[in-house]
Design a protein around this motif. Structure first.
Motif, PDB file in Angstrom:
ATOM      1  N   VAL A 165       1.393  -1.120   0.377  1.00 39.77           N
ATOM      2  CA  VAL A 165      -0.042  -0.027   0.116  1.00 39.77           C
ATOM      3  C   VAL A 165       0.991   1.223  -0.036  1.00 39.77           C
ATOM      4  O   VAL A 165       1.317   1.780   0.910  1.00 39.77           O
ATOM      5  N   LEU A 166       1.076   1.872  -1.443  1.00 45.07           N
ATOM      6  CA  LEU A 166       1.884   3.326  -1.158  1.00 45.07           C
ATOM      7  C   LEU A 166       1.301   4.305  -0.611  1.00 45.07           C
ATOM      8  O   LEU A 166       2.599   4.776   0.520  1.00 45.07           O
ATOM      9  N   THR A 167       0.096   4.834   0.377  1.00 47.61           N
ATOM     10  CA  THR A 167       0.298   5.685   1.552  1.00 47.61           C
ATOM     11  C   THR A 167       0.542   4.972   2.645  1.00 47.61           C
ATOM     12  O   THR A 167       1.343   6.254   2.897  1.00 47.61           O
ATOM     13  N   LYS A 168       0.487   3.595   2.765  1.00 53.56           N
ATOM     14  CA  LYS A 168       1.414   3.852   3.785  1.00 53.56           C
ATOM     15  C   LYS A 168       2.410   3.797   4.355  1.00 53.56           C
ATOM     16  O   LYS A 168       3.203   4.163   5.480  1.00 53.56           O
ATOM     17  N   LEU A 170       7.382   8.405  -3.900  1.00 55.00           N
ATOM     18  CA  LEU A 170       7.573   7.898  -3.513  1.00 55.00           C
ATOM     19  C   LEU A 170       7.803   6.562  -5.259  1.00 55.00           C
ATOM     20  O   LEU A 170       7.206   5.872  -5.210  1.00 55.00           O
ATOM     21  N   GLN A 171       6.413   7.173  -5.952  1.00 59.45           N
ATOM     22  CA  GLN A 171       6.153   6.775  -6.381  1.00 59.45           C
ATOM     23  C   GLN A 171       7.166   7.295  -7.606  1.00 59.45           C
ATOM     24  O   GLN A 171       7.597   5.683  -9.018  1.00 59.45           O
ATOM     25  N   LYS A 221      11.373   4.218 -11.704  1.00 60.06           N
ATOM     26  CA  LYS A 221      12.786   3.915 -12.246  1.00 60.06           C
ATOM     27  C   LYS A 221      13.370   3.296 -11.651  1.00 60.06           C
ATOM     28  O   LYS A 221      13.752   1.967 -12.417  1.00 60.06           O
ATOM     29  N   TRP A 222      12.991   2.346 -10.777  1.00 56.49           N
ATOM     30  CA  TRP A 222      13.143   0.664 -10.250  1.00 56.49           C
ATOM     31  C   TRP A 222      12.445   0.109 -11.418  1.00 56.49           C
ATOM     32  O   TRP A 222      13.555  -1.646 -11.866  1.00 56.49           O
ATOM     33  N   LEU A 247       7.081  -3.135  -8.281  1.00 55.14           N
ATOM     34  CA  LEU A 247       7.206  -3.592  -6.865  1.00 55.14           C
ATOM     35  C   LEU A 247       5.587  -3.514  -6.728  1.00 55.14           C
ATOM     36  O   LEU A 247       5.586  -3.641  -4.696  1.00 55.14           O
ATOM     37  N   LYS A 248       4.805  -3.087  -7.437  1.00 57.01           N
ATOM     38  CA  LYS A 248       3.212  -2.837  -6.978  1.00 57.01           C
ATOM     39  C   LYS A 248       2.943  -4.041  -6.619  1.00 57.01           C
ATOM     40  O   LYS A 248       2.263  -4.074  -6.833  1.00 57.01           O
ATOM     41  N   GLU A 249       3.554  -5.169  -7.460  1.00 57.66           N
ATOM     42  CA  GLU A 249       3.037  -7.038  -7.900  1.00 57.66           C
ATOM     43  C   GLU A 249       3.388  -7.066  -7.159  1.00 57.66           C
ATOM     44  O   GLU A 249       4.799  -7.393  -6.890  1.00 57.66           O
TER      45      GLU A 249
END
Length: 289
Positions: A241-244, A256-257, A262-263, A271-273
């Motif tokens: 969860v990006l917000t946390k 963060l996004q 870039k990664w 990294l969200k997967e």
């Protein structure tokens, strides 16, 4: 090919350290600068056709500089690039008359495709230049069933990692490890489209493939990127969860996004997967325990 095994099959054959053109004989290239000389009268028609096919394939490979550079680890890259990705395909069933059309269609799916290599009778590798990153994961996932139906194929596909031309390991060694992983997977009867991350995690349970060279490479890459190790750990703890994660790391969500994007451009790992995140988390475990 192993000379000893071939001599067991063809005891009258001769091994030479140079290619020989001799009337009534067929010459087949081996590894380590050796050739085997076979007398045609001792061969069946089927064996002659097979040897001719293998010889033609070997000649075609030797003429492709990408094959020499990536598969054999010889020479220089045919052109300058920063990042490259290989898509591995194994055909467990196909109709010969549809093969050329399928190859043409696959190359149109990848606008950044530089060339395609045949690395086995039923194995092909599509080389994608990824200097300007383009994700092909959704393209293949959305089209695989239609492709198999239209061309009468059964496909096993792995989307390889994105590799840099200047890295910590020889590029051909990293790609050989990828090929070993893919080969082990399809030989167990698996099909469909999978990413390197999926097969890497599968291999951890199977214990059949030595991927230490890739593991060390990616781990070092993580350590070299600003805050990526901390981001991976925080995403893991916060279920991606990006917000946390942004709150925990005192980062603006957009910052963060940006780092996550870039990664992905650098490695192809999203990294969200959760599968890709699990791979990255597994890589940093020795550093956080």
């Amino acid at each position: 090919m192993l000379a000893k095994e071939l001599l067991d099959w063809f005891p009258e054959a001769q091994i030479s350290d140079q290619p020989i053109e001799k009337l009534g004989y067929l010459t087949l290239p081996l590894t380590s600068q050796q050739w085997i000389l076979l007398e045609e009268t001792n061969l069946t028609e089927r064996e002659k056709q097979l040897i001719t096919l293998l010889t033609q394939q070997e000649q075609a490979r030797s003429l492709n500089p990408w094959y020499s550079y990536l598969i054999e680890g010889k020479g220089q890259a045919p052109q300058t690039f920063k990042k490259i990705q290989l898509v591995y395909c194994h055909l467990s069933y196909y109709q010969q008359e549809n093969l050329a059309s399928w190859l043409d269609m696959m190359q149109t799916l990848f606008p950044n495709c530089q060339t395609v290599l045949q690395v086995g009778v039923q194995d092909y590798v599509f080389i994608l230049q990824q200097d300007k990153y383009s994700s092909v994961r959704s393209i293949l996932s959305d089209t695989i069933e239609a492709v198999e139906y239209d061309f009468g194929l059964r496909l096993s596909i792995m989307l390889g990692q994105i590799w840099s031309q200047t890295g910590y390991q020889a590029l051909s060694d990293l790609i050989q490890a990828e090929r070993d992983l893919f080969k082990t997977w399809w030989r167990q009867g698996h099909q469909g489209v999978n990413t390197f991350s999926q097969l890497y995690l599968w291999s951890l349970g199977e214990g059949l493939v030595d991927l230490r060279i890739i593991k060390d490479y990616l781990r070092q890459l993580i350590l070299d990127q600003d805050q990526i190790q901390e981001i991976i750990l925080s995403l893991w703890e916060n279920s991606a969860v990006l917000t946390k994660t942004a709150q925990q790391l005192y980062l603006h969500r957009n910052s963060l996004q940006y780092k996550i994007d870039k990664w992905e451009e650098l490695t192809g790992l999203q990294l969200k997967e959760l599968t890709d995140l699990t791979l990255c988390y597994q890589l940093i475990l020795p550093d956080i325990l």
